[in-house]
Design a protein around this motif. Sequence first.
Motif, PDB file in Angstrom:
ATOM      1  N   LEU A 224       0.954  -1.122   0.061  1.00 41.90           N
ATOM      2  CA  LEU A 224       0.146  -0.112   0.061  1.00 41.90           C
ATOM      3  C   LEU A 224       0.779   1.066   0.001  1.00 41.90           C
ATOM      4  CD1 LEU A 224      -2.541  -0.981   2.883  1.00 41.90           C
ATOM      5  CD2 LEU A 224      -2.855  -0.947   0.344  1.00 41.90           C
ATOM      6  N   GLU A 226       1.713   5.187  -2.314  1.00 41.96           N
ATOM      7  CA  GLU A 226       1.425   6.120  -3.581  1.00 41.96           C
ATOM      8  C   GLU A 226       2.499   5.461  -4.609  1.00 41.96           C
ATOM      9  OE1 GLU A 226      -1.424   7.420  -3.067  1.00 41.96           O
ATOM     10  OE2 GLU A 226      -1.102   6.848  -1.297  1.00 41.96           O
TER      11      GLU A 226
ATOM     12  N   PRO B 229      -4.145   6.973   4.838  1.00 40.72           N
ATOM     13  CA  PRO B 229      -4.994   6.363   3.655  1.00 40.72           C
ATOM     14  C   PRO B 229      -5.098   5.072   3.810  1.00 40.72           C
ATOM     15  CG  PRO B 229      -2.758   7.650   2.990  1.00 40.72           C
ATOM     16  CD  PRO B 229      -2.974   7.907   4.737  1.00 40.72           C
ATOM     17  N   ASP B 230      -4.009   4.334   4.141  1.00 40.82           N
ATOM     18  CA  ASP B 230      -3.791   2.767   4.189  1.00 40.82           C
ATOM     19  C   ASP B 230      -5.107   2.429   5.050  1.00 40.82           C
ATOM     20  OD1 ASP B 230      -1.627   3.293   2.635  1.00 40.82           O
ATOM     21  OD2 ASP B 230      -0.502   2.363   4.309  1.00 40.82           O
ATOM     22  N   GLN B 234      -8.755   0.446   3.608  1.00 43.65           N
ATOM     23  CA  GLN B 234      -8.743  -0.883   3.692  1.00 43.65           C
ATOM     24  C   GLN B 234      -9.809  -1.234   4.490  1.00 43.65           C
ATOM     25  OE1 GLN B 234      -7.136  -3.125   1.776  1.00 43.65           O
ATOM     26  NE2 GLN B 234      -6.352  -1.311   0.707  1.00 43.65           N
ATOM     27  N   ARG B 297      -8.997   6.030  -1.181  1.00 42.16           N
ATOM     28  CA  ARG B 297      -8.009   6.772  -0.755  1.00 42.16           C
ATOM     29  C   ARG B 297      -8.216   8.103  -0.890  1.00 42.16           C
ATOM     30  NH1 ARG B 297      -3.429   3.285   0.314  1.00 42.16           N
ATOM     31  NH2 ARG B 297      -1.679   4.995  -0.057  1.00 42.16           N
ATOM     32  N   PHE B 301      -7.355  10.857   1.763  1.00 36.07           N
ATOM     33  CA  PHE B 301      -6.557  12.063   1.794  1.00 36.07           C
ATOM     34  C   PHE B 301      -7.167  13.416   1.912  1.00 36.07           C
ATOM     35  CE2 PHE B 301      -3.351   9.494  -0.775  1.00 36.07           C
ATOM     36  CZ  PHE B 301      -2.395   9.694  -0.012  1.00 36.07           C
TER      37      PHE B 301
END
Lengths: 227, 481
Positions: A224, A226, B229-230, B234, B297, B301
Motif C-alpha cells: 500500500l 502511492e 490513507p491505508d 482498507q 484513498r 487524503f
Amino acid sequence: MQDYNVVFSVLTKINALAGGLFILTAFGIIAMRQVLASLNMFIFQSILLAASAFVLGYQHSSIHLFVVVGITIVIKTILIPYLLRRIISKEVYARREISQVLNIPTSLLIAVALVIFAYFISSPLSNVTNDIFVKLNLPIGLAGLFLGGYVVIVRREAVPQVIGILSMENGAFFTGISIAPDLPLIAELTAAFDVLIIALVMGILTRRIHERVGTTEVGKLTSLREE
Amino acid sequence: MELIYIIIIPAVLAGLSLIPAHKKFASIVTILGTLVIFILSLNIAFRAADGMEVVAIKDWISCDSLGALVLLLVAFIGFTAAMISIGYIEKNVEEKNHKKIRHYYAQYNLFLLSMLTVPIISQVALVWIAVELTTLMSVFLVSFKNTPEALEASWKYIVLTCMGAAFALLGIFILCWGISISGNEKFTWAGLIVASTNIPPVLLKTAFVFVLIGFGAKVGLVPLHTWLPDAHSQAPSPVCALLSGIETTTVLYVILRLLPVLRIHPSIGAEMWLIVFGLISVGVAAFLIIQVKDYKRLFAFSTIEHMGIIMVAAGLGDYASHYGATLQIISHAITKSFCFFASGIALLFVGRQDIASVRGLIRTSPIAAIALIIGGLAIAGAPPFAIFLSEIMIIKSGLVNGQYIVTGFLAFFIIIAFCGILFPINRMVFGKPTEYSGKTNLSVTNIFVLIFAALPVILLGFYLPRPLHELLCHAAASLGR
C-alpha cells in the motif's frame, strides 16, 4: 536529621543506578539481534522502572507509586511476556533478525545522539524545579521514549516493534513517576491495563499476519503506497 | 445522568451483539441502541446550546458546548454507519459465517464507546486512555477483511498511533506536573484553564508540542500521516466512515482543548504551531490527492486536507475563524461519512476500488452515481454545501486578521484539492459505461440510509438550525479565551 540525609543520599544513588541501567537496557533493545533477547531486555527495563517507582514512592510516601510498582511488576514483567510468548509461535522467537534498516554500530551512534537530544530538550524543563529525582528521571525517561521510537523505526520484525512501543511507554512512565506522582490512581490503573491491551492486540495481529502472509517481517509489507 | 447512559449503552450493546441468536439480531440491536444514544446526545446538545455545562459526576464526567458538538457528531455517524452496516457487512463475509458478523458488531460498539467517552470525560489523563482505546478497539475493524493489504494497513495504523500515544502520554504527564506546581487545581480541562496562569510557560509549551505530535499522528498531520490513507481505505466502508468522519475529529478535539490553556502565554506561539502544521498537511494532501488511483484513498487524503484546514482555522485565532473551525468540524464529519457510504455502495456494486476500472456509473447504477456526485461536490467545497460556507468563513477571517500569506496558500491548496477530487469522480460517474462481472444489486436499506445520510449534507448548506448555531457559537467562544 543525620539519618534522613543518609537515607536520602542512598535513595538518590539507588535511583541514579536504576536510571543508568534503564538507559543501558534501552540501548540493549536496539543492539540485540535475537527477538527473545530483546524481550528479556524489556523485562529487565520494566523491573528498573519498578525500582525507581519504589524509591520515589518511599521518598514521597505515596501509596500511588507503590501501586505503580505492583502493577508494573505484574503486568510488564509477567503478563505481557507471557502473552507475547503464548500468542506468537516459538519459531518467531528463535529467529535472528538479519536485516535491520541500519547496521547495529550506526544504530548505536544514532541512539547516543538521541540521548544527548533528550538531555538538551529536558534541561529547560528541569530548571523549573529543584527536585533531584525529577532532574534525574526526566531526561532518562525522555531518552527511553526516543530510543523506543527508534527501535520501532529501524526494526523490521513485528515482535521487536511491539517491544519498542512498550519500551516507549516505559520511558514515558519513568518520567511520569517523578513529575506526576499524584496522578489519579484510576488513571494509573487504566494506563497499565491499556499497555496490556496494546500487547494483546499487537500480538494477535502479529499472529494473523504470520498466518495470512507467512512472515512477521512487517517492514517488508509495502503493497500500500502511492505510486 | 444521560451522560452515564451514553457510556453504559454501547458497553451493553457490545455484550448483546455476541449472543448467537437470529442472524439479524446483532445488527438490529446495534441500530436501536445507537438510535437511543443519538437521541440522548441530541438532548445533551440542546442543553449545551443554552450555554450550560451538562454535569453527571463533577470533575469526572461532564460535557460543555465543544464536547457536546463532538458527542453529537459521534452519535449521529455511529447511528447512520450502524444502519449502512446491515446491508454491507453480510455481503463482505463468507456465507453462514455469523460469528464473524457478531464479532464485527461487538467491536463496532466498543469502538463507538471509546469515541463517545473522549468528549464527555473531563479528567485529562483519562482522556488520553480513551483516545488510546479508540485505536485499540478499531484495529481489528480495519483488518476485518483479513487480506494481506488490510493486515498491513492495520499494522501501520497501530504502530504509528501507539508511538504517537506514548509521546502524548509524556505531554499529559508534563501538564499534570504543571498543575501540581501551580497549586491544588484538579487535573481537568477546566482546572487546567484556571491553573494556566501559574504554570511555567516552558512546561506548557513542551507539553503542547508533545501532545500535538503524539495525537497529530492520529489526526493525520503530515509527517505522520502515512498510515491514514491505508487504514481508511482498507477498512469496510461503515468503519471508514467512523474512522475518517469522527475518529480524527475526536482526537483533534483533544488538541483544540489545549488552545485556551495556552493562550494565556502568547510567547508559546501555539497558534503558529497549528497554522504551520495545518498548512503543511493541507498542502501535501492536496498534491497527493491529484495522483490517487483508488477512490477510497481519495477521500482518505481529503480527510488529511480537512483536518489541516480546521487546524489552520483554529490557529488564526479570532472568534470568526473559530466559528469557521467548528462549522468545518461538523460539516466535514457529516459529509465525509456520507462520502464513504457512497463509495461503499459503489464498491458493493462495482466490486473494485481503483478509479480507472469504473466508468459511466450513472448509466449502470444511478443511485451510487448520484451519491458519489453529491458527496464529491460537498467534500470538495462546492457551493451550496456547508463546507463551502465554512471554508469561505475561514478564508475571510484570515484576510481580516491580515494573515495574507497563510490565507493565500490555504485558498490555493483548497482549489487544487477541489480539482483533484472532482476530476476522478467525474470520470467515474460519466463517460462510456463499463460492464462489471459479479455485481450486486443494492438493497432497500442501503438506499434508505444513503438518502437519510444525504439530508444533513444538503440541508446544512442552506439552513443551520438555531440551536445548532448557538451550540457552534458557544463552542467557538470556548476555543478562545
